[in-house]
Design a protein around this motif. Structure first.
Motif, PDB file in Angstrom:
ATOM      1  N   TYR A   1      -5.459  -1.635  14.188  1.00  0.00           N
ATOM      2  CA  TYR A   1      -4.255  -0.860  14.488  1.00  0.00           C
ATOM      3  C   TYR A   1      -3.503  -0.368  13.254  1.00  0.00           C
ATOM      4  O   TYR A   1      -2.713   0.570  13.356  1.00  0.00           O
ATOM      5  N   SER A   2      -3.746  -0.940  12.114  1.00  0.00           N
ATOM      6  CA  SER A   2      -3.168  -0.347  10.903  1.00  0.00           C
ATOM      7  C   SER A   2      -3.778   1.038  10.679  1.00  0.00           C
ATOM      8  O   SER A   2      -3.074   1.998  10.327  1.00  0.00           O
TER       9      SER A   2
ATOM     10  N   ARG B 297       3.570  -3.360  16.539  1.00  0.00           N
ATOM     11  CA  ARG B 297       4.502  -2.331  16.060  1.00  0.00           C
ATOM     12  C   ARG B 297       4.675  -1.227  17.097  1.00  0.00           C
ATOM     13  O   ARG B 297       5.794  -0.732  17.309  1.00  0.00           O
TER      14      ARG B 297
ATOM     15  N   GLY C 146      -1.674  -8.631  15.813  1.00  0.00           N
ATOM     16  CA  GLY C 146      -1.693  -7.708  14.691  1.00  0.00           C
ATOM     17  C   GLY C 146      -0.666  -6.596  14.828  1.00  0.00           C
ATOM     18  O   GLY C 146       0.328  -6.721  15.552  1.00  0.00           O
ATOM     19  N   THR C 147      -0.931  -5.484  14.163  1.00  0.00           N
ATOM     20  CA  THR C 147       0.074  -4.421  14.106  1.00  0.00           C
ATOM     21  C   THR C 147       0.114  -3.565  15.364  1.00  0.00           C
ATOM     22  O   THR C 147       0.892  -2.608  15.431  1.00  0.00           O
TER      23      THR C 147
ATOM     24  N   ARG D  96      -2.485   3.452  13.533  1.00  0.00           N
ATOM     25  CA  ARG D  96      -1.134   3.962  13.267  1.00  0.00           C
ATOM     26  C   ARG D  96      -1.163   5.008  12.156  1.00  0.00           C
ATOM     27  O   ARG D  96      -0.425   5.993  12.193  1.00  0.00           O
ATOM     28  N   LYS D  97      -2.040   4.810  11.169  1.00  0.00           N
ATOM     29  CA  LYS D  97      -2.191   5.799  10.099  1.00  0.00           C
ATOM     30  C   LYS D  97      -2.725   7.114  10.656  1.00  0.00           C
ATOM     31  O   LYS D  97      -2.265   8.206  10.285  1.00  0.00           O
TER      32      LYS D  97
END
Length: 358
Positions: free
Chosen positions: A205-206, A84, A80-81, A209-210
């Protein structure tokens, strides 16, 4: 089996004409990567593996692995993210462990022993050192889980990813003897044992990160809850539960296991409970790890939102026979796990909480 490619493309060039390398695909670099990772893959060898990297396919002998009447179980997942953060920080060594963990932790929930693993690594431009570190991390995860890294795909795809970006997918196969599949025998009164997580693992993780963006901190900032940088702390690899979980299953008394991933406790535990049964969980049975306290405070998150997004400090839950709960808890602790008695299986669907996360 691992071969460099751009999904099977092929170029024939006239003398002094345009080459495949001119198009952005370096076959020689891909071949060099295969050679570099062979020692790491070799360390994952186990009974049943019949060939090393390099062929068109990988062979596995279930009889040589000790199975008489096996049922195969397959699982696939990604990271997943979380990738990133790894890409932005350059700290890519742990994401291979994440990739393996997300697959093999699912396999043990079916009662299966992970046998072998394959990965798919895609990038716009192959960077040898970075790619090797990622795949060596995958091999490490396999080694720690007792499964063999028997093949994979390195896809160099210019124009598909910005420079430095990459993506990962994993595929694992496990087995159990016929009749040993889980969940099986879950009943009202079963005790729920929770195994502590090593942090956020690889889900949500989205939102992570937000929340970091909202905090105004960068990945290189001092971590608010631990030593080192914020980025490094959030890249702590997903915990591998395979060997302790299998030891518990093989000792008897385990009726089900639930890997707490996306959807948190609220969504994942019901997946292993029979129709008409639910769970009562005491939120004061464990202490919320500092990373989740920081995330919740930063985003003013409601407790219910945290519990259906993150693992909240519990990475795996076992539903066990009441009379075996104390023995299994001691066994899991001896295997290196931090064990919490969370509650019980109850009549009525859904997960009900009492107490508060602290």
């Amino acid at each position: 089996m691992r071969r460099p490619s751009d999904n099977g493309g092929f170029t024939m060039a006239a003398k002094n004409g345009i080459t495949y390398a001119d198009a952005g695909v370096d076959i020689d670099a891909g071949n060099a990567l295969v050679e570099r990772i062979k020692p790491a893959a070799k360390r994952t060898q186990r009974s049943g593996v019949m060939a090393g990297l390099g062929g068109f396919g990988a062979l596995f002998d279930l009889k040589a692995a000790g199975y008489n009447d096996p049922i195969l179980v397959a699982a696939t997942d990604g990271v997943g993210t979380k990738l990133r953060i790894a890409i932005d920080t350059g700290e890519v060594d742990g994401v291979g462990i994440d990739l393996v963990a997300m697959c093999v932790n699912d396999l043990v929930c079916q009662g299966a022993e992970p046998l072998f693993f394959l990965d798919y690594f895609a990038t716009g431009r192959l960077e040898m050192d970075k790619a090797a570190r990622i795949i060596e991390g995958i091999a490490k995860g396999c080694e720690l889980s007792g499964c063999a890294l028997i093949g994979g795909e390195t896809a160099e795809m210019p124009g598909m990813y910005p420079d430095g970006d990459f993506d990962l997918a994993g595929f694992a196969v496990g087995a159990m003897e016929r009749g040993a599949d889980l969940p099986r025998g879950v009943m009202e009164g079963d005790v729920l044992l929770g195994l502590g997580s090593d942090g956020v693992h690889s889900n949500g993780y989205s939102l992570v990160r937000k929340l970091v963006e909202h905090s105004g901190l960068g990945w290189d900032a001092d971590c608010p809850w631990a030593d080192g940088t914020l980025g490094a702390a959030l890249l702590t690899p997903t915990r591998l539960y395979v060997k302790p979980a299998l030891a518990a299953v093989q000792s008897g008394g385990v009726h089900a296991l639930a890997h707490i991933t996306g959807g948190g406790l609220t969504e994942n535990l019901p997946r292993v409970l029979p129709e008409g049964l639910g769970a009562q969980i005491d939120l004061s049975a464990w202490q919320l790890p500092d990373v989740f306290k920081w995330l919740a405070k930063t985003g003013a998150m409601a407790e219910a939102e945290l519990l259906k997004t993150f693992n909240a400090g519990i990475g795996m839950i076992l539903s066990v026979e009441q009379a075996e709960a104390a023995r299994l808890s001691a066994l899991l602790q001896a295997e290196g796990e931090t064990v919490f008695t969370l509650g019980r299986v109850t009549a009525g669907a859904g997960v009900r909480y009492e107490g508060r996360l602290v």
